[in-house]
Design an enzyme around this catalytic site. Structure first.
Site, short mmCIF file in Angstrom:
data_model
loop_
_atom_site.label_atom_id
_atom_site.label_comp_id
_atom_site.label_asym_id
_atom_site.label_seq_id
_atom_site.Cartn_x
_atom_site.Cartn_y
_atom_site.Cartn_z
CD GLU A 173 -3.24 -1.07 1.90
OE1 GLU A 173 -3.32 -0.19 2.78
OE2 GLU A 173 -4.15 -1.89 1.69
CD GLU A 296 -3.67 -6.04 2.82
OE1 GLU A 296 -4.58 -5.35 3.32
OE2 GLU A 296 -2.47 -5.80 2.98
CD GLN A 345 -4.26 -9.24 8.68
OE1 GLN A 345 -3.60 -9.68 9.59
NE2 GLN A 345 -4.04 -8.04 8.18
O1 AHR Z 1 -5.49 -5.95 6.67
C1 AHR Z 1 -5.44 -4.80 7.44
C2 AHR Z 1 -4.73 -3.66 6.73
O2 AHR Z 1 -5.48 -3.28 5.61
C3 AHR Z 1 -3.37 -3.97 6.16
O3 AHR Z 1 -2.37 -3.86 7.10
C4 AHR Z 1 -3.22 -2.93 5.11
O4 AHR Z 1 -2.38 -3.31 4.07
C5 AHR Z 1 -4.64 -2.64 4.68
O5 AHR Z 1 -4.92 -1.29 4.67
#
Ligand code: AHR
Length: 493
Positions: A173, A296, A345
């Site tokens: 990011e 993600e 996650q």
């Molecule tokens: O998954 C949580 C967060 O979301 C991660 O650390 C980041 O990459 C995204 O903004």
């Protein structure tokens, strides 16, 4: 009756098992408590990794694990997490709850976890606050087998042989928490950092460039143009926020039917994003050297009441199972251009497949979807088409399909079809024809429930997969009735 056609003559592409990948960050109770409890814990563990969690993840089929972040990756200095644990630096996890990070889970522990899980590795390097030298030395530490300062240091810390890195992310990011960069600036940094991500001992590393957030097509175009000769993948991040805003995302369990449909409608946007980003990628790089990596994705709700807002702990219901099944079917359908995807996650954070409370463990509805779909891993995607009604989210003025499916074939000719019915109330009758095939046998399983159904620490077995028999076999296909809010997998021999 809906019509469904599966065409075994149309073999589209291999479904990379890494589409079923996961992401675990130093965030809340994902790593610490959820996966890693330390060797001295009363919770049964092997080298500090929880046995219950590792076993469940192995059974589910976790092919690749992204680590150490996320936002955390761009503040992570790997040398803080090696050597004797008592000497490891304690730091503040500024992104996630301001808690103390004692670095007891570091590089050696990550590779040990992947060994226990039997999965491939995806390391995310630090571009935001790390140096080129730091990244270069980390790769040398992990993968070099000869005589060098970093290889010696690794040996001194107990690991004689180098490990293998499958994927390496150059920043995370970078448009946001990873340094608030412009795409042009990041593209240049990618080239600089990536030059020093060396390959030793035939360890071919697939390099992942930081791609866009959601529908930032401009970022994709500019970064692709810079990285196309060097990167094998470009990442896309997309989270499903029921209310579409960060300050009031919505509850994970307390929602009505409109919220349910709005959430699914927002989750379905991933298909549009995939199509559009791939179109931009193809325009810049018609040779298609670079693949899409959705590293993600998942639902993001308000945290469970009473929990640390920085820990992103949320419950998981059949609504999440619908999002997962929908997304995985969509990823399968784009298997020719998607190399990997990583749900956020794994344990205790966001759309987790496992929740833990001290020694207790619960498998979420999302867990069962991943377990059902694992048969698709490394299969060949088949051409398929299913007619469907559309469901409207009135508030968004948009609609999404009631039914979404994908079909694949394994090397023995067995066909796997996963169908999700997103309607909260209506079952769906489907007649399927499989071209040029004589069907000998069909078995099926189902994950079903009310839109609110969930597993928790008091009732951990409410949602689970069960054998399913509401289908009829024909010589060249089947009919099936798929209940509302369910996922059905049919295995056709
Ligand atoms: O998954 C949580 C967060 O979301 C991660 O650390 C980041 O990459 C995204 O903004």
């Amino acid at each position: 009756m809906e019509k469904y056609l599966i065409n075994p003559n149309q073999k589209i592409s291999k479904i990379n098992k890494d589409i079923y990948g996961h992401f675990s960050e130093h965030l809340g109770r994902c790593i610490y408590g959820g996966i890693y409890v330390g060797e001295d814990s009363k919770i049964p563990n092997v080298n500090g990794m929880r046995c219950d969690v590792v076993n469940a993840l192995r059974e589910m089929g976790l092919p690749v694990l992204r680590w150490p972040g996320g936002c955390f990756a761009d503040e992570y200095h790997w040398k803080d997490g090696i050597g004797p644990k008592k000497d490891r630096k304690k730091m503040i996890n500024t992104h996630w709850g301001g808690v103390v990070e004692d670095n007891s889970f570091g590089t050696h522990e990550y590779f040990e976890l992947c060994r226990q899980l039997g999965c491939d590795t995806y390391i995310n390097g630090n571009v935001g606050s790390g140096t080129v030298q730091e990244m270069n030395e980390w790769v040398e530490y992990m993968t070099f087998d000869g005589v060098s300062p970093m290889a010696e240091l690794r040996r001194k810390n107990g690991q004689e042989k180098p490990w293998n890195i499958k994927y390496f992310g150059v920043g995370n990011e970078s448009w946001g928490c990873g340094g608030e960069m412009d795409p042009d600036y990041y593209g240049n940094l990618f080239k600089q950092y990536n030059t020093y991500v060396r390959e030793y001992n035939n360890n071919k590393i697939k390099r992942i460039a930081c791609g866009p957030n959601s529908d930032n097509y401009k970022w994709t175009g500019i970064v692709m143009d810079k990285v196309k000769h060097k990167a094998q993948g470009i990442s896309l991040h997309y989270y499903t926020l029921p209310n579409g805003c960060w300050d009031n995302k919505g509850s994970s369990t307390d929602f009505n039917r409109n919220d349910y449909y709005r959430t699914l409608c927002r989750a379905y946007k991933i298909e549009e994003l995939i199509n559009n980003h791939i179109a931009v990628m193809n325009a810049v790089n018609p040779q298609q050297w670079v693949q899409l990596v959705i590293d993600e994705w998942g639902t993001w709700y308000d945290v469970e009441p009473g929990t640390n807002p920085g820990f992103l702990y949320q419950q998981n219901t059949m609504r999440d199972a619908m999002v997962a099944a929908m997304s995985l079917n969509i990823f399968n359908k784009h298997a020719d251009r998607i190399m990997m995807a990583n749900i956020a996650q794994t344990v205790n954070v966001l759309q987790a497949v496992i929740l833990t409370d001290a020694e207790k463990m619960v498998l979420t509805p999302t867990y069962y979807v991943f377990k059902m779909f694992k048969d698709h891993q490394e299969n060949t995607l088949l051409g398929s088409y299913l007619t469907t009604e559309y469901i409207e989210s009135k508030e968004l003025g948009k609609s999404f399909p009631q039914l979404i499916e994908s079909a694949s074939v394994d090397e023995n000719g067995v066909i796997y079809s996963t169908i999700v019915n997103t309607s909260a109330t209506r079952s769906s009758k489907i007649k399927c024809q499989i071209a040029d095939t004589r069907v000998k046998n069909i078995r099926a399983e189902i994950l079903a429930g009310d839109i609110h159904s969930k597993n928790d620490f008091d009732n951990s077995n409410v949602v689970k997969t069960e054998e399913f028999t509401d289908f009829k076999k024909f010589s060249d296909g089947f009919t099936v009735t798929v209940p509302p809010c369910s996922v059905v997998k049919l295995v056709v021999e």
